[in-house]
Design an enzyme around this catalytic site. Structure first.
Site, PDB file in Angstrom:
ATOM      1  N   ASN A  79      39.212  52.404  39.888  1.00 36.51           N
ATOM      2  CA  ASN A  79      40.510  52.053  39.302  1.00 36.51           C
ATOM      3  C   ASN A  79      40.282  51.413  37.938  1.00 36.51           C
ATOM      4  O   ASN A  79      39.622  52.054  37.100  1.00 36.51           O
ATOM      5  CB  ASN A  79      41.448  51.309  40.271  1.00 36.51           C
ATOM      6  CG  ASN A  79      40.905  50.115  40.997  1.00 36.51           C
ATOM      7  OD1 ASN A  79      40.114  50.241  41.900  1.00 36.51           O
ATOM      8  ND2 ASN A  79      41.341  48.936  40.637  1.00 36.51           N
ATOM      9  N   ASP A  80      40.759  50.239  37.673  1.00 38.06           N
ATOM     10  CA  ASP A  80      40.867  49.726  36.296  1.00 38.06           C
ATOM     11  C   ASP A  80      39.598  49.813  35.442  1.00 38.06           C
ATOM     12  O   ASP A  80      38.508  49.498  35.922  1.00 38.06           O
ATOM     13  CB  ASP A  80      41.209  48.238  36.307  1.00 38.06           C
ATOM     14  CG  ASP A  80      42.235  47.867  37.336  1.00 38.06           C
ATOM     15  OD1 ASP A  80      42.816  48.754  37.967  1.00 38.06           O
ATOM     16  OD2 ASP A  80      42.454  46.655  37.513  1.00 38.06           O
TER      17      ASP A  80
ATOM     18  N   GLN B 156      36.328  49.293  37.938  1.00 41.85           N
ATOM     19  CA  GLN B 156      36.531  48.930  39.333  1.00 41.85           C
ATOM     20  C   GLN B 156      36.060  50.109  40.170  1.00 41.85           C
ATOM     21  O   GLN B 156      36.555  51.241  40.016  1.00 41.85           O
ATOM     22  CB  GLN B 156      38.011  48.643  39.603  1.00 41.85           C
ATOM     23  CG  GLN B 156      38.486  47.333  39.024  1.00 41.85           C
ATOM     24  CD  GLN B 156      37.950  46.141  39.794  1.00 41.85           C
ATOM     25  OE1 GLN B 156      38.477  45.800  40.834  1.00 41.85           O
ATOM     26  NE2 GLN B 156      36.899  45.508  39.288  1.00 41.85           N
TER      27      GLN B 156
ATOM     28  N   TRP C  26      40.203  52.862  47.913  1.00 38.75           N
ATOM     29  CA  TRP C  26      39.975  51.508  47.407  1.00 38.75           C
ATOM     30  C   TRP C  26      39.267  50.678  48.478  1.00 38.75           C
ATOM     31  O   TRP C  26      39.545  50.821  49.672  1.00 38.75           O
ATOM     32  CB  TRP C  26      41.325  50.882  47.032  1.00 38.75           C
ATOM     33  CG  TRP C  26      41.165  49.565  46.336  1.00 38.75           C
ATOM     34  CD1 TRP C  26      41.057  49.372  44.997  1.00 38.75           C
ATOM     35  CD2 TRP C  26      41.096  48.277  46.950  1.00 38.75           C
ATOM     36  NE1 TRP C  26      40.903  48.025  44.736  1.00 38.75           N
ATOM     37  CE2 TRP C  26      40.920  47.338  45.912  1.00 38.75           C
ATOM     38  CE3 TRP C  26      41.131  47.819  48.263  1.00 38.75           C
ATOM     39  CZ2 TRP C  26      40.810  45.970  46.145  1.00 38.75           C
ATOM     40  CZ3 TRP C  26      41.012  46.455  48.506  1.00 38.75           C
ATOM     41  CH2 TRP C  26      40.861  45.544  47.444  1.00 38.75           C
TER      42      TRP C  26
ATOM     43  N   PHE D  41      36.641  41.739  41.166  1.00 39.18           N
ATOM     44  CA  PHE D  41      37.858  42.337  40.640  1.00 39.18           C
ATOM     45  C   PHE D  41      37.792  42.428  39.113  1.00 39.18           C
ATOM     46  O   PHE D  41      36.805  42.066  38.487  1.00 39.18           O
ATOM     47  CB  PHE D  41      39.080  41.522  41.093  1.00 39.18           C
ATOM     48  CG  PHE D  41      39.609  41.924  42.462  1.00 39.18           C
ATOM     49  CD1 PHE D  41      38.805  42.576  43.378  1.00 39.18           C
ATOM     50  CD2 PHE D  41      40.922  41.633  42.823  1.00 39.18           C
ATOM     51  CE1 PHE D  41      39.299  42.950  44.640  1.00 39.18           C
ATOM     52  CE2 PHE D  41      41.432  42.000  44.073  1.00 39.18           C
ATOM     53  CZ  PHE D  41      40.618  42.658  44.979  1.00 39.18           C
ATOM     54  N   SER D  42      38.917  42.847  38.511  1.00 42.17           N
ATOM     55  CA  SER D  42      38.912  43.202  37.092  1.00 42.17           C
ATOM     56  C   SER D  42      38.631  42.038  36.163  1.00 42.17           C
ATOM     57  O   SER D  42      38.854  40.873  36.511  1.00 42.17           O
ATOM     58  CB  SER D  42      40.258  43.825  36.710  1.00 42.17           C
ATOM     59  OG  SER D  42      40.306  45.115  37.242  1.00 42.17           O
TER      60      SER D  42
ATOM     61  N   ARG E  35      44.309  36.555  38.681  1.00 46.49           N
ATOM     62  CA  ARG E  35      43.152  37.439  38.429  1.00 46.49           C
ATOM     63  C   ARG E  35      43.196  38.119  37.057  1.00 46.49           C
ATOM     64  O   ARG E  35      44.154  38.030  36.330  1.00 46.49           O
ATOM     65  CB  ARG E  35      43.066  38.510  39.519  1.00 46.49           C
ATOM     66  CG  ARG E  35      44.299  39.376  39.686  1.00 46.49           C
ATOM     67  CD  ARG E  35      44.041  40.419  40.787  1.00 46.49           C
ATOM     68  NE  ARG E  35      45.266  41.131  41.147  1.00 46.49           N
ATOM     69  CZ  ARG E  35      46.086  40.762  42.133  1.00 46.49           C
ATOM     70  NH1 ARG E  35      45.833  39.684  42.857  1.00 46.49           N
ATOM     71  NH2 ARG E  35      47.168  41.472  42.399  1.00 46.49           N
ATOM     72  N   ASP E  36      42.120  38.822  36.790  1.00 46.75           N
ATOM     73  CA  ASP E  36      41.953  39.730  35.654  1.00 46.75           C
ATOM     74  C   ASP E  36      41.852  39.007  34.305  1.00 46.75           C
ATOM     75  O   ASP E  36      42.635  39.271  33.373  1.00 46.75           O
ATOM     76  CB  ASP E  36      43.104  40.771  35.615  1.00 46.75           C
ATOM     77  CG  ASP E  36      43.316  41.455  36.951  1.00 46.75           C
ATOM     78  OD1 ASP E  36      42.379  41.475  37.755  1.00 46.75           O
ATOM     79  OD2 ASP E  36      44.426  41.959  37.191  1.00 46.75           O
TER      80      ASP E  36
END
Ligand code: FRU
Length: 451
Positions: A35-36, A52, A60, A95-96, A170-171
């Site tokens: 993903n990202d 990701q 996922w 995570f991102s 997040r991110d």
């Protein structure tokens, strides 16, 4: 150990060759789920793309950071996984996040997640949303070596819920201004409204909270993922991905949007200056991330959410996009490397649409084109696409629309096996979507073809 992918350049070739032959396939993982885009950076003469990645299947799950490098953002060499769960805070996923360079080192910032309850049926997903998030940092001396067991630092521990949400925060996206570093992190107010945290640091290790932002408008989604605050043509633009933003049949409720904002680096105070607009009118690109290219201009990749196909991989990225602010609006154009790469004029006669191609055409008001089964119409100032002939039965929206209000639509279409990207009137609007396969037909209206 490096992984050589058939048809892709090798690392040694990339490092040696000044300009490798561009590979025009859209970016995707060698196999399994992505993903990202993460940690996208031009560092020591190469573009690094992290992503990701769930390495065990086409779905996922526990997130790792996959890694690839490129000289032109088109031909990629895939490298071993860069980040994987290794400590208490990120045991259920990396995570991102983003990357910056300081004193020759590459610094990665990301979110570590820790599931409080294990899902007995699938240890790669969380049970009852019972998880906590922390913000982590790791640096690398060369962009190739990552000491996952030794070098991770927690710079923002899980919140107690007062300052920021302990689950949905997040991110981190980091940038430099003057001699200070800044970070924007996505969050939520009690799962009701999106929120941003702005942090600042002098050394990339110690961060303090500068300010927070919320729009006060719950219609802008309940949690804001992947915020990215960039400077474009003298404007600051916020790109972010609110969850629960759009409620239309066949569309994902989570959508990437962008908006001009004001931001005061002294106080961290941000204001939206206009109504946000979609990042892409196809409503399938998500979690865009920018960096500054080798010429100092912002460039962006985004993830195309797509259904599973027979390919060993799932998920791909749009071509690199340049962003502009012109005539009072945000515009996206294919990065100049993309335009340069499609340099060979080709003939439609017998053309195989599964080869990446660029098509140029114009539509006057009221006209329609059919390109390999993709219908493109320009009616009452509205450009629309219809991919119904190119999709298997999937419950996806077949059409997309974008308003242009010009007498003519000048179109550039990029096609690949499972994606099209349609740029209209010099980047005023872009429509990108997934397709299953093209129909092998010559277009009815005059259309230039390049490969
Ligand atoms: C966006 C996102 C991010 C998160 C990551 C997890 O697609 O949900 O907010 O960090 O994906 O894979």
């Amino acid at each position: 150990m490096l992984i050589d992918i058939p048809g892709q350049p090798t690392l040694s070739a990339l490092l040696k060759e000044e300009k490798p032959e561009p590979s025009l396939r859209h970016f995707h993982a060698p196999a399994n789920w992505i993903n990202d885009p993460n940690g996208f950076i031009y560092y020591n003469g190469l573009y690094h793309m992290f992503y990701q990645y769930f390495p065990y299947g086409k779905r996922w799950g526990t997130m790792h950071w996959g890694h690839a490098i490129s000289k032109d953002m088109l031909s990629w060499q895939h490298l071993p996984i860069a980040l994987h769960p290794s400590i208490h805070e990120d045991r259920n996923g990396c995570f991102s996040g983003s990357a910056v360079e300081k004193d020759g080192k590459m610094h990665l910032f990301y979110t570590g997640v820790h599931y409080q309850t294990i899902n007995p049926q699938n240890v790669h997903t969380c049970l009852n949303e019972d998880f906590i998030s922390s913000q982590l940092h790791i640096s690398s001396k060369d962009g190739f070596t990552f000491h996952n067991f030794e070098d991770k630092e927690v710079y923002l521990p899980t919140g107690d819920g007062t300052m920021y949400d302990k689950r949905h925060t997040r991110d981190p996206k980091v940038w430099k201004e003057g001699d200070a570093w800044y970070m924007v992190v996505g969050s939520t107010i009690e799962d009701q409204q999106g929120k941003l945290l702005f942090l600042t640091s002098k050394d990339l290790h110690h961060w303090s909270l500068l300010n927070t932002y919320t729009s006060g408008n719950p219609e802008l989604g309940w949690m804001w993922e992947c915020p990215d605050l960039l400077q474009v043509d003298g404007k600051r633009i916020l790109i972010f991905s609110p969850m629960g933003y759009l409620f239309e049949e066949g569309c994902d409720p989570n959508q990437a949007i962008c908006v001009p904002v004001s931001f005061d680096p002294q106080t961290g105070k941000m204001e939206m200056l206009e109504e946000p607009v979609f990042f892409d009118q196809g409503l399938e690109l998500y979690a865009p991330q920018s960096t500054v290219d080798e010429n100092g201009r912002p460039v962006i990749f985004a993830w195309l959410r797509q259904p599973e196909t027979d390919d060993p991989w799932i998920g791909q990225y749009c071509y690199p996009r340049s962003i502009y602010y012109e005539d009072g609006s945000i515009r996206f154009r294919p990065h100049e490397n993309v335009m340069k790469a499609f340099r060979n004029r080709a003939d439609w006669n017998g053309f195989d649409y599964s080869v990446p191609f660029m098509a140029k055409l114009k539509l006057g008001e009221g006209q329609e084109a059919d390109l390999g089964g993709l219908k493109i119409r320009y009616i009452d100032g509205v450009l629309s696409t219809d991919r119904s002939e190119l999709l298997n039965e999937r419950g996806l929206a077949v059409g997309a629309q974008a308003r242009l209000n010009d007498p003519e639509a000048e179109l550039i279409l990029f096609g690949d096996q499972h994606i099209f990207e349609l740029f209209a009137n010099d980047g005023k609007q872009v429509i990108s979507q997934f397709i299953d396969s093209w129909k092998q037909e010559e277009p009815a209206v005059p259309t230039e073809l390049y490969v």
